[in-house]
Design a protein around this motif. Structure first.
Motif, short mmCIF file in Angstrom:
data_model
loop_
_atom_site.label_atom_id
_atom_site.label_comp_id
_atom_site.label_asym_id
_atom_site.label_seq_id
_atom_site.Cartn_x
_atom_site.Cartn_y
_atom_site.Cartn_z
N UNK A 173 0.91 -1.37 -0.03
CA UNK A 173 -0.04 -0.03 -0.13
C UNK A 173 0.88 1.25 -0.03
N UNK A 174 0.85 1.88 -1.15
CA UNK A 174 1.53 3.29 -1.09
C UNK A 174 3.07 3.12 -1.39
N UNK A 175 3.51 1.99 -1.92
CA UNK A 175 5.15 1.69 -2.01
C UNK A 175 4.91 1.40 -3.42
N UNK A 176 5.94 2.44 -3.91
CA UNK A 176 6.48 2.27 -5.40
C UNK A 176 7.78 2.31 -5.85
N UNK A 177 8.76 2.56 -4.70
CA UNK A 177 10.07 2.91 -5.15
C UNK A 177 10.85 2.24 -3.82
N UNK A 178 12.24 2.45 -4.17
CA UNK A 178 13.11 1.74 -2.89
C UNK A 178 12.98 2.63 -1.76
N UNK A 179 12.77 3.75 -1.71
CA UNK A 179 12.37 4.43 -0.43
C UNK A 179 11.34 3.92 0.49
N UNK A 180 10.26 3.43 -0.21
CA UNK A 180 9.13 2.51 0.41
C UNK A 180 9.52 1.25 0.97
N UNK A 181 10.28 0.47 0.09
CA UNK A 181 11.05 -0.69 0.39
C UNK A 181 11.53 -0.28 1.96
N UNK A 291 -2.54 4.80 -4.72
CA UNK A 291 -2.07 6.10 -4.20
C UNK A 291 -0.73 6.04 -4.60
N UNK A 292 0.16 4.94 -4.94
CA UNK A 292 1.44 4.99 -5.30
C UNK A 292 1.47 5.83 -6.56
N UNK A 293 0.51 5.48 -7.49
CA UNK A 293 0.58 6.15 -8.77
C UNK A 293 1.30 7.43 -8.82
N UNK A 294 0.93 8.44 -7.71
CA UNK A 294 1.74 9.53 -7.78
C UNK A 294 3.29 9.58 -7.68
N UNK A 295 3.89 8.42 -7.40
CA UNK A 295 5.36 8.18 -7.41
C UNK A 295 5.67 7.56 -8.73
N UNK A 296 4.93 7.24 -9.65
CA UNK A 296 5.16 6.35 -10.76
C UNK A 296 5.19 7.31 -12.14
N UNK A 297 6.53 7.57 -12.59
CA UNK A 297 6.69 8.13 -13.97
C UNK A 297 6.97 7.77 -15.18
N UNK A 298 7.13 6.24 -15.11
CA UNK A 298 7.70 5.61 -16.46
C UNK A 298 7.32 4.37 -16.33
N UNK A 299 7.07 3.75 -17.53
CA UNK A 299 6.68 2.21 -17.86
C UNK A 299 8.06 1.75 -18.18
N UNK A 300 8.64 0.62 -17.33
CA UNK A 300 9.75 -0.12 -17.46
C UNK A 300 9.60 -1.61 -17.50
N UNK A 301 10.61 -2.57 -18.12
CA UNK A 301 10.49 -3.71 -17.80
C UNK A 301 10.47 -4.09 -16.33
N UNK A 302 9.83 -5.12 -15.98
CA UNK A 302 9.72 -5.79 -14.71
C UNK A 302 11.12 -5.85 -14.04
N UNK A 303 11.98 -6.30 -14.80
CA UNK A 303 13.29 -6.62 -14.14
C UNK A 303 13.90 -5.35 -13.95
N UNK A 304 13.75 -4.23 -14.68
CA UNK A 304 14.38 -2.78 -14.07
C UNK A 304 13.61 -2.33 -12.98
N UNK A 308 15.74 -1.32 -9.78
CA UNK A 308 15.85 0.12 -9.22
C UNK A 308 15.29 -0.10 -7.84
N UNK A 309 14.34 -0.66 -7.50
CA UNK A 309 13.81 -0.69 -6.10
C UNK A 309 15.07 -1.38 -5.11
N UNK A 310 15.67 -2.39 -5.52
CA UNK A 310 16.84 -2.61 -4.50
C UNK A 310 17.98 -1.40 -4.67
N UNK A 311 18.21 -0.92 -5.59
CA UNK A 311 19.33 0.03 -5.64
C UNK A 311 18.71 1.36 -4.77
N UNK A 312 17.73 1.67 -5.06
CA UNK A 312 17.19 2.81 -4.14
C UNK A 312 17.04 2.64 -2.88
#
Length: 325
Positions: A173-181, A291-304, A308-312
């Motif tokens: 819920x509300x998680x879309x990037x590595x900061x959320x992880x 609501x995490x849609x507000x954090x998403x700005x691109x469409x990527x391959x799932x592997x990317x 990105x999640x792990x790096x962030x």
């Protein structure tokens, strides 16, 4: 590399699960891509015919040799128990369930050699499913897309962690990037379960129109679709009390303001929504999005997305550690 007890239990490299988002979002291509990236991909098993479910699982087996989950909702299995049998017969490594009491399903999964993941929305639900013997619990906050409850992720996750330990807990819920992880790990979770971020992937089986709408949306553009209960009624038999969150559409706007009329016209509206699911044009009706849609700005391959999640997350945790070093 971020490794938690969830990774050890599930045999995956990264503490990330791609949510089972039903047949319109989570097909075998997306599930395989996520699993091949070292996370846990999920095939949406509900609202699929037995033939389609078997075919999707057969193809998925050819696309990945890594662990994956088959996801169901409890109301669907109440009406279609054969779907669960098919998942076990075809040796799904993991079965996940949402929206209701799992009953004896965890025990049946264990007998077949599978692990069992359960999503909950309250502490009381978490305690219930822990007693049922589930292997992992997803604590899903109200920010999530699709069906959910009313408690926020930040408030819910630590309470569930405290209540059910040592059962591993994932945050959703509300998680879309590595900061959320990173935040989820600090809250005591052993990983995250992501839906909306993976809808905005190249492999997600939704329309480009829906994907573009996610990119354009702010968090405030997603709404709780209370009229869903007027159209479909509240399910019984141990189902959890939840309603979906979706991007607002003219369909939602029209019927949210006329719920009594929607109840009268429920049969027709049910038909329209079910047809939209089958024809893969839910973006015109109830496009489940968090609501995490507000954090998403691109469409990527799932592997990317996974990388990105792990790096962030690693960068966020390292940055935080400098605050007290």
């Amino acid at each position: 590399m971020l490794r938690t007890t969830f990774c050890e239990a599930l045999g995956v490299e990264h503490p990330i699960v791609q949510a089972g988002m039903g047949p319109f979002g989570s097909g075998c291509e997306l599930a395989a891509a996520v699993s091949n990236a070292g996370a846990l991909g999920s095939l949406g098993g509900s609202a699929r015919s037995p033939e389609d479910l078997r075919q999707q699982l057969a193809v998925l087996r050819t696309l990945t040799e890594r662990p994956f989950a088959v996801n169901f909702t409890q109301p669907w299995l109440q009406q279609h128990p054969e779907s669960f049998d098919i998942a076990l017969e075809m040796h799904a490594p993991v079965v996940s369930l949402a929206l209701g009491d799992p009953g004896d399903l965890p025990a049946r999964a264990h007998e077949a050699g599978a692990l069992f993941i359960q999503q909950v929305h309250t502490v009381e639900q978490a305690l219930l499913v822990a007693e049922r013997g589930v292997d992992v619990i997803i604590a899903q906050g109200t920010e999530a897309g699709g069906f959910g409850g009313e408690v926020s992720t930040v408030a819910l996750v630590p309470q569930v962690v405290d209540a059910v330990g040592p059962v591993p807990v994932l945050a959703a819920g509300g998680i879309a990037d590595g900061r959320g992880l990173a935040a989820a790990l600090v809250l005591g979770a052993q990983g995250v379960n992501l839906g909306t971020r993976f809808l905005a992937s190249e492999e997600a089986a939704i329309s480009d129109e829906w994907k573009r709408a996610i990119l354009a949306a702010g968090s405030q553009d997603t709404v709780k679709v209370d009229v869903w209960d007027d159209i479909f009624g509240k399910p019984g038999g141990g189902a959890f009390d939840v309603v979906p969150r979706a991007l607002e559409t003219p369909f939602i706007e029209q019927w949210q303001g006329h719920r009594s009329d929607a109840a009268i016209d429920a049969s027709r509206l049910q038909g329209e929504i079910m047809s939209a699911i089958q024809q893969q044009n839910m973006e015109r009706f109830v496009p489940f999005t968090g609501q995490s849609a507000g954090l998403i700005g691109d469409i990527l391959p799932a592997r990317d997305i996974v990388r990105r999640l792990i790096v962030q997350a690693t960068e966020a945790l390292e940055s935080t550690s400098r605050l007290y070093s």
